[in-house]
Enzyme design. Structure first.
Site, short mmCIF file in Angstrom:
data_model
loop_
_atom_site.label_atom_id
_atom_site.label_comp_id
_atom_site.label_asym_id
_atom_site.label_seq_id
_atom_site.Cartn_x
_atom_site.Cartn_y
_atom_site.Cartn_z
N ARG A 103 93.50 57.19 -50.66
CA ARG A 103 92.13 56.84 -51.03
C ARG A 103 91.30 58.06 -51.37
O ARG A 103 90.52 58.03 -52.33
CB ARG A 103 91.49 56.02 -49.91
CG ARG A 103 90.03 55.63 -50.13
CD ARG A 103 89.70 55.20 -51.54
NE ARG A 103 90.56 54.15 -52.07
CZ ARG A 103 90.68 53.87 -53.35
NH1 ARG A 103 90.00 54.57 -54.26
NH2 ARG A 103 91.47 52.91 -53.76
N LYS A 138 71.43 67.33 -61.22
CA LYS A 138 71.37 66.02 -60.57
C LYS A 138 72.78 65.58 -60.19
O LYS A 138 73.38 64.69 -60.81
CB LYS A 138 70.69 65.01 -61.49
CG LYS A 138 69.23 65.35 -61.77
CD LYS A 138 68.60 64.38 -62.75
CE LYS A 138 67.16 64.76 -63.04
NZ LYS A 138 66.53 63.85 -64.04
N LYS A 170 59.84 75.32 -64.33
CA LYS A 170 59.57 73.89 -64.56
C LYS A 170 58.06 73.64 -64.53
O LYS A 170 57.26 74.56 -64.29
CB LYS A 170 60.28 73.05 -63.50
CG LYS A 170 61.78 73.30 -63.42
CD LYS A 170 62.53 72.60 -64.51
CE LYS A 170 62.70 71.14 -64.18
NZ LYS A 170 63.52 70.43 -65.19
N GLU A 200 60.12 75.28 -69.19
CA GLU A 200 59.96 73.90 -69.63
C GLU A 200 58.54 73.69 -70.15
O GLU A 200 57.58 74.11 -69.52
CB GLU A 200 60.23 72.96 -68.46
CG GLU A 200 59.99 71.50 -68.75
CD GLU A 200 60.16 70.65 -67.50
OE1 GLU A 200 61.33 70.37 -67.15
OE2 GLU A 200 59.15 70.29 -66.87
N ASP A 221 60.60 68.92 -72.83
CA ASP A 221 60.73 67.80 -71.90
C ASP A 221 60.05 66.55 -72.44
O ASP A 221 58.84 66.53 -72.66
CB ASP A 221 60.13 68.18 -70.55
CG ASP A 221 60.34 67.10 -69.51
OD1 ASP A 221 61.45 66.57 -69.43
OD2 ASP A 221 59.38 66.80 -68.76
#
Length: 282
Positions: A103, A138, A170, A200, A221
């Site tokens: 598994r 992510k 960011k 960004e 963005d």
């Protein structure tokens, strides 16, 4: 296709934790109860769909951690396409060990092959545009090296692995610093000459400030297609232009055709479906 190997210590530790989680404190009580200690078995890893294979490293590591003497013959390498029914690898060893590792080996292969297959769909969707498909951060905590290897196996481009790879300013950094130019200038004054600085922006009118302040890459963005084309007209060749936000298989081709250099897609790792692989007795 060349796929970067997972560093041995990361591979060993992640697979060991996965096996320990699966076996708990008592081990595989089903195999212990049903399978004689001396029994050997041969199994085949088989594809149950069409796609791109990845995850051979952790799958084989799981087998060898349970049976160091197991004999494995691979038919497919990471990054290669398979069809339903194709044999990926065969393994001969102690039956208890192979069943206990089954598994975990399949979980790694199914997850990573799913990401590789999903990434390949995005790469194919922008074919001929010159745009590269890249991952984001992510990822599943603790499994980034595995998931980003899968992106590479699917033909995706490597982005930042972590926070120490490059400076990426960011929107929240910009807000705290007081503006795009201020944030870029602060970053460049504190970064070494080998460190790339990216920023960004979420409006087209922020682009000139980013360029003038010395950013080497600008992340656009959630820009509209019209604004992406405007950014390309203004800055193509001056900085690397990366589009992000609102990217899916229906929109990615149009984004690529604006002329941006890179398209980052969080879905590659957070939304890829599992790829079905089975372990069948010979």
């Amino acid at each position: 296709m060349t796929v970067n190997p997972i560093p041995p210590h990361i591979l060993r530790d992640a697979v060991s934790r996965a096996l320990a989680e699966d076996q708990g404190g008592r081990g595989d009580i089903t195999a212990l109860a049903c399978i004689p200690a001396t029994a050997n078995a041969k199994f085949f890893f088989k594809s149950r769909g069409d796609g791109v294979i990845c995850g051979m490293q952790p799958a084989l590591e799981a087998i060898w951690q349970m049976d160091p003497e197991a004999l494995v013959k691979t038919q497919v390498e990471d990054g290669e396409r398979v069809e339903t029914g194709d044999i990926i690898a065969s393994v001969l060893g102690k039956a208890r060990a192979l069943l206990s590792a089954e598994r975990i080996a399949l979980n790694f292969m199914g997850r990573m092959s799913g990401i590789a297959t999903f990434t390949k769909r995005y790469v194919d969707a922008v074919d001929g545009t010159g745009a590269r498909i890249a991952h984001t951060r992510k990822t599943t905590p603790g499994l980034r090296a595995f998931e980003l290897q899968a992106v590479q196996a699917g033909g995706g481009a490597l982005h930042r692995f972590g926070l120490d790879d490059a400076i990426l300013i960011k929107d929240n950094h910009v807000a705290v610093c007081g503006g795009v130019a201020e944030a870029v200038q602060a970053a460049k004054s504190n970064a070494g000459h080998m460190t790339r600085v990216a920023v960004e922006v979420d409006r087209l009118d922020q682009l000139p400030a980013a360029i003038e302040a010395g950013a080497e890459s600008v992340l656009l963005d959630n820009f509209s297609l019209e604004d992406l084309r405007g950014a390309v007209a203004e800055a193509k060749g001056k900085v690397i232009l990366e589009a992000s936000g609102g990217v899916n298989l229906e929109t990615v081709r149009g984004i690529a055709e604006t002329g941006v250099d890179v398209i980052s897609v969080g879905a590659l790792t957070h939304s890829a479906p599992n790829f079905d692989i089975g372990l069948d007795e010979a």
